[in-house]
Design an enzyme around this catalytic site. Structure first.
Site, PDB file in Angstrom:
ATOM      1  N   LYS A   1      -3.421   2.218  11.458  1.00  0.00           N
ATOM      2  CA  LYS A   1      -4.473   1.882  10.470  1.00  0.00           C
ATOM      3  C   LYS A   1      -3.879   1.159   9.273  1.00  0.00           C
ATOM      4  O   LYS A   1      -4.434   0.173   8.784  1.00  0.00           O
ATOM      5  CB  LYS A   1      -5.195   3.158  10.018  1.00  0.00           C
ATOM      6  CG  LYS A   1      -5.991   3.856  11.108  1.00  0.00           C
ATOM      7  CD  LYS A   1      -6.858   4.957  10.549  1.00  0.00           C
ATOM      8  CE  LYS A   1      -6.065   6.138  10.028  1.00  0.00           C
ATOM      9  NZ  LYS A   1      -5.498   6.971  11.106  1.00  0.00           N
ATOM     10  N   LYS A   2      -2.767   1.654   8.746  1.00  0.00           N
ATOM     11  CA  LYS A   2      -2.172   1.041   7.560  1.00  0.00           C
ATOM     12  C   LYS A   2      -1.692  -0.378   7.846  1.00  0.00           C
ATOM     13  O   LYS A   2      -1.919  -1.299   7.050  1.00  0.00           O
ATOM     14  CB  LYS A   2      -1.022   1.906   7.043  1.00  0.00           C
ATOM     15  CG  LYS A   2      -1.480   3.126   6.251  1.00  0.00           C
ATOM     16  CD  LYS A   2      -2.161   2.717   4.960  1.00  0.00           C
ATOM     17  CE  LYS A   2      -2.643   3.895   4.155  1.00  0.00           C
ATOM     18  NZ  LYS A   2      -3.373   3.491   2.934  1.00  0.00           N
TER      19      LYS A   2
ATOM     20  N   ASP B   1       0.848  -1.196   0.000  1.00  0.00           N
ATOM     21  CA  ASP B   1       0.000   0.000   0.000  1.00  0.00           C
ATOM     22  C   ASP B   1       0.882   1.244   0.000  1.00  0.00           C
ATOM     23  O   ASP B   1       2.105   1.180   0.184  1.00  0.00           O
ATOM     24  CB  ASP B   1      -0.923   0.004   1.218  1.00  0.00           C
ATOM     25  CG  ASP B   1      -2.122   0.934   1.059  1.00  0.00           C
ATOM     26  OD1 ASP B   1      -2.258   1.569  -0.004  1.00  0.00           O
ATOM     27  OD2 ASP B   1      -2.914   1.027   2.016  1.00  0.00           O
ATOM     28  N   LYS B   2       0.234   2.379  -0.212  1.00  0.00           N
ATOM     29  CA  LYS B   2       0.868   3.692  -0.195  1.00  0.00           C
ATOM     30  C   LYS B   2       0.048   4.607   0.696  1.00  0.00           C
ATOM     31  O   LYS B   2      -1.179   4.491   0.773  1.00  0.00           O
ATOM     32  CB  LYS B   2       0.927   4.238  -1.626  1.00  0.00           C
ATOM     33  CG  LYS B   2       1.097   5.752  -1.763  1.00  0.00           C
ATOM     34  CD  LYS B   2      -0.244   6.412  -2.093  1.00  0.00           C
ATOM     35  CE  LYS B   2      -0.094   7.923  -2.271  1.00  0.00           C
ATOM     36  NZ  LYS B   2      -1.428   8.571  -2.385  1.00  0.00           N
ATOM     37  N   HIS B   3       0.738   5.532   1.367  1.00  0.00           N
ATOM     38  CA  HIS B   3       0.027   6.545   2.168  1.00  0.00           C
ATOM     39  C   HIS B   3       0.616   7.909   1.881  1.00  0.00           C
ATOM     40  O   HIS B   3       1.839   8.080   1.803  1.00  0.00           O
ATOM     41  CB  HIS B   3       0.142   6.259   3.660  1.00  0.00           C
ATOM     42  CG  HIS B   3      -0.506   7.316   4.504  1.00  0.00           C
ATOM     43  ND1 HIS B   3      -1.866   7.370   4.689  1.00  0.00           N
ATOM     44  CD2 HIS B   3       0.025   8.373   5.171  1.00  0.00           C
ATOM     45  CE1 HIS B   3      -2.148   8.424   5.447  1.00  0.00           C
ATOM     46  NE2 HIS B   3      -1.029   9.046   5.746  1.00  0.00           N
ATOM     47  N   SER B   4      -0.259   8.901   1.728  1.00  0.00           N
ATOM     48  CA  SER B   4       0.153  10.290   1.576  1.00  0.00           C
ATOM     49  C   SER B   4      -0.291  11.081   2.791  1.00  0.00           C
ATOM     50  O   SER B   4      -1.375  10.836   3.336  1.00  0.00           O
ATOM     51  CB  SER B   4      -0.473  10.899   0.312  1.00  0.00           C
ATOM     52  OG  SER B   4      -0.305  12.308   0.292  1.00  0.00           O
TER      53      SER B   4
ATOM     54  N   THR C   1      -9.240  10.664  -0.821  1.00  0.00           N
ATOM     55  CA  THR C   1      -9.319   9.711  -1.929  1.00  0.00           C
ATOM     56  C   THR C   1     -10.730   9.146  -2.074  1.00  0.00           C
ATOM     57  O   THR C   1     -11.237   8.998  -3.194  1.00  0.00           O
ATOM     58  CB  THR C   1      -8.305   8.574  -1.709  1.00  0.00           C
ATOM     59  OG1 THR C   1      -6.987   9.130  -1.703  1.00  0.00           O
ATOM     60  CG2 THR C   1      -8.401   7.537  -2.809  1.00  0.00           C
TER      61      THR C   1
ATOM     62  N   ARG D   1      -7.352  13.936  20.501  1.00  0.00           N
ATOM     63  CA  ARG D   1      -6.266  14.834  20.092  1.00  0.00           C
ATOM     64  C   ARG D   1      -6.822  16.088  19.430  1.00  0.00           C
ATOM     65  O   ARG D   1      -6.304  17.194  19.620  1.00  0.00           O
ATOM     66  CB  ARG D   1      -5.344  14.117  19.105  1.00  0.00           C
ATOM     67  CG  ARG D   1      -4.428  13.093  19.729  1.00  0.00           C
ATOM     68  CD  ARG D   1      -3.785  12.237  18.649  1.00  0.00           C
ATOM     69  NE  ARG D   1      -3.054  13.056  17.689  1.00  0.00           N
ATOM     70  CZ  ARG D   1      -2.857  12.705  16.415  1.00  0.00           C
ATOM     71  NH1 ARG D   1      -3.363  11.584  15.941  1.00  0.00           N
ATOM     72  NH2 ARG D   1      -2.171  13.486  15.611  1.00  0.00           N
TER      73      ARG D   1
ATOM     74  N   SER E   1      -0.856   7.081  14.637  1.00  0.00           N
ATOM     75  CA  SER E   1      -2.180   7.142  14.019  1.00  0.00           C
ATOM     76  C   SER E   1      -2.145   6.609  12.591  1.00  0.00           C
ATOM     77  O   SER E   1      -2.946   5.755  12.207  1.00  0.00           O
ATOM     78  CB  SER E   1      -2.684   8.589  14.034  1.00  0.00           C
ATOM     79  OG  SER E   1      -3.929   8.704  13.372  1.00  0.00           O
TER      80      SER E   1
END
Length: 436
Positions: free
Chosen positions: A186-187, A79-82, A119, A167, A182
């Site tokens: 999740k990822k 996967d990818k995260h931005s 997204t 938070r 955080s």
């Protein structure tokens, strides 16, 4: 263990032990600590930043507070995260391109946050598309198509869901330790073998400076690796929108132009190649990032990525013929008009966060949780840094629901642009690679 004892140590600036960090991370999701104690915990971490071992312990505990997926696929699960930006729709071409290269991509994504686009909000501009699926549906789609871009179920990292809400109201959102836990809780709950991170810096990013972005990228990479997931990060520019478009349906259109070869080059493709190349190298499907980028380019240019994207869209409720008829399916705003600068000159700087907020104000994002989006609104043909603008070359086209909304957005956009006689050089898209 006892929450009060852990909090007492944090109060005086002392770090809890690794085991205490793990216990508290799990206790948040299990309801074994009060909201007041969670708030004190978050504030204490801001006072006593964590080292790598404690950050890993917290992240793992938050990951394990809910369902952690396990996969049995014939290829790597990635996967990818931005960290978020404006005009950033890389996930749309990247996920199917990775799948076309032999990876499996259960991309658990989010909705718009503040000035940044989400997204899922972009994909829901496609009629029928649904981001809410069961675990069984997710497994079936990933197994048959190769990728699925969906929302997180309620049982994914419940500790993070609770901690994030607290938070938000206690002024502790900007802690790098808490941001890291955080994002990764999740990822990593998706059961990934490899992850690539796109950490933004600039006026449209949460981390405004390269130094802050570097600190976050290093924390993310070190923590993910410590939790058992091969991870690299790219620090990329968000001092201007990634592409010349900002808005949900408009960004889907930009993604389709890349996938179908209508716009075969540009920053969207450049970043898709860079992130995809890193990820294919990490998971063993390429002999290094350059080879990986070439493989991503091949499936984009051949149309294989577009075909995979269409199958994913159909599997998630969208049209079966989307690639060939996407213009017909995407909503168009009733008012489209040019936005001209107050005076001619060259674009020297863009307040990209303000551009994103202008899209939100048009109805393309949420001012309050639960706001209904207008997927058709936004900006197109946005002038980039270094572009000469005038009464003949506008700053952008605004897509709006009414003339009044278009006029307000035009004022907001003009205020976001700094125009000078000499301009300024455009910043590079790719700043730095952070590897483990």
């Amino acid at each position: 263990m006892e929450a009060k004892r852990i909090l007492a140590r944090l109060r005086v600036g002392a770090r809890p032990s690794v085991d205490e960090m793990a216990w508290f991370g799990a206790a948040i999701g299990a309801g074994e600590v009060t909201d007041a104690q969670v708030g004190a915990f978050a504030m204490g971490i801001c006072r006593a930043p964590l080292d790598e071992a404690r950050r890993v312990a917290l992240t793992r505990a938050m990951r394990d507070s809910g369902k952690v997926l396990a996969w049995d696929m014939p290829g790597p699960v990635v996967d990818k995260h931005s960290t978020g930006g404006v005009g950033d729709c890389v996930s749309l071409p990247l996920a199917p391109a990775l799948a076309a290269c032999g990876a499996y991509v259960p991309m658990i994504s989010g909705r718009g946050l503040g000035h940044t686009g989400g997204t899922l909000d972009k994909l829901e501009a496609i009629p029928g598309y649904t981001a809410e699926v069961s675990e069984a549906q997710l497994r079936e789609i990933v197994g048959t198509v190769g990728c699925a871009i969906v929302g997180a179920s309620g049982n994914i990292a419940p500790s993070d869901k609770r901690l994030y809400a607290i938070r938000d109201v206690t002024g502790t959102v900007e802690s790098i330790d808490l941001i890291t836990a955080s994002i990764l809780s999740k990822k990593l709950a998706a059961g990934l073998e490899a992850l690539v991170l796109d950490v933004k810096c600039g006026s449209g990013a949460f981390m405004k400076t390269p130094e802050d972005a570097r600190a976050l990228a290093r924390a993310l990479v070190e923590t993910a690796e410590g939790a058992g997931c091969r991870t690299n990060a790219l620090i990329t520019e968000m001092g201007q929108p990634l592409i010349e478009t900002a808005g949900n349906a408009l960004e889907v259109a930009a993604s389709m132009k890349l996938l179908t070869g209508e716009v075969p080059s540009g920053p969207l493709k450049e970043l898709t190649l860079a992130l995809g190349g890193e990820l294919l190298a990490l998971c063993g499907l390429a002999d290094g990032p350059e080879d990986g980028a070439a493989r991503i380019g091949t499936v984009l240019d051949s149309g294989e990525a577009a075909e995979t994207f269409e199958r994913m869209i159909h599997a998630l409720g969208g049209p079966a013929d989307f690639v060939g008829s996407w213009r017909r399916h995407l909503a168009e705003a009733p008012v489209v008009r040019d936005v001209f600068p107050d005076a001619p000159g060259i674009v020297a700087r863009i307040d990209t966060e303000a551009v994103g907020m202008a899209v939100v104000t048009l109805g393309g994002g949420r001012l309050r949780e639960g706001d209904r989006l207008d997927h058709s609104v936004g900006f197109d043909a946005l002038a980039a840094i270094g572009t000469r603008v005038s009464a003949r070359r506008p700053l952008a086209q605004v897509h709006a629901a009414s003339e009044d909304a278009a006029e307000r957005a035009a004022r907001d956009l003009r205020a976001a642009y700094e125009i000078t006689e000499t301009g300024a050089p455009a910043p590079p898209l790719l700043h730095e690679r952070i590897a483990s």
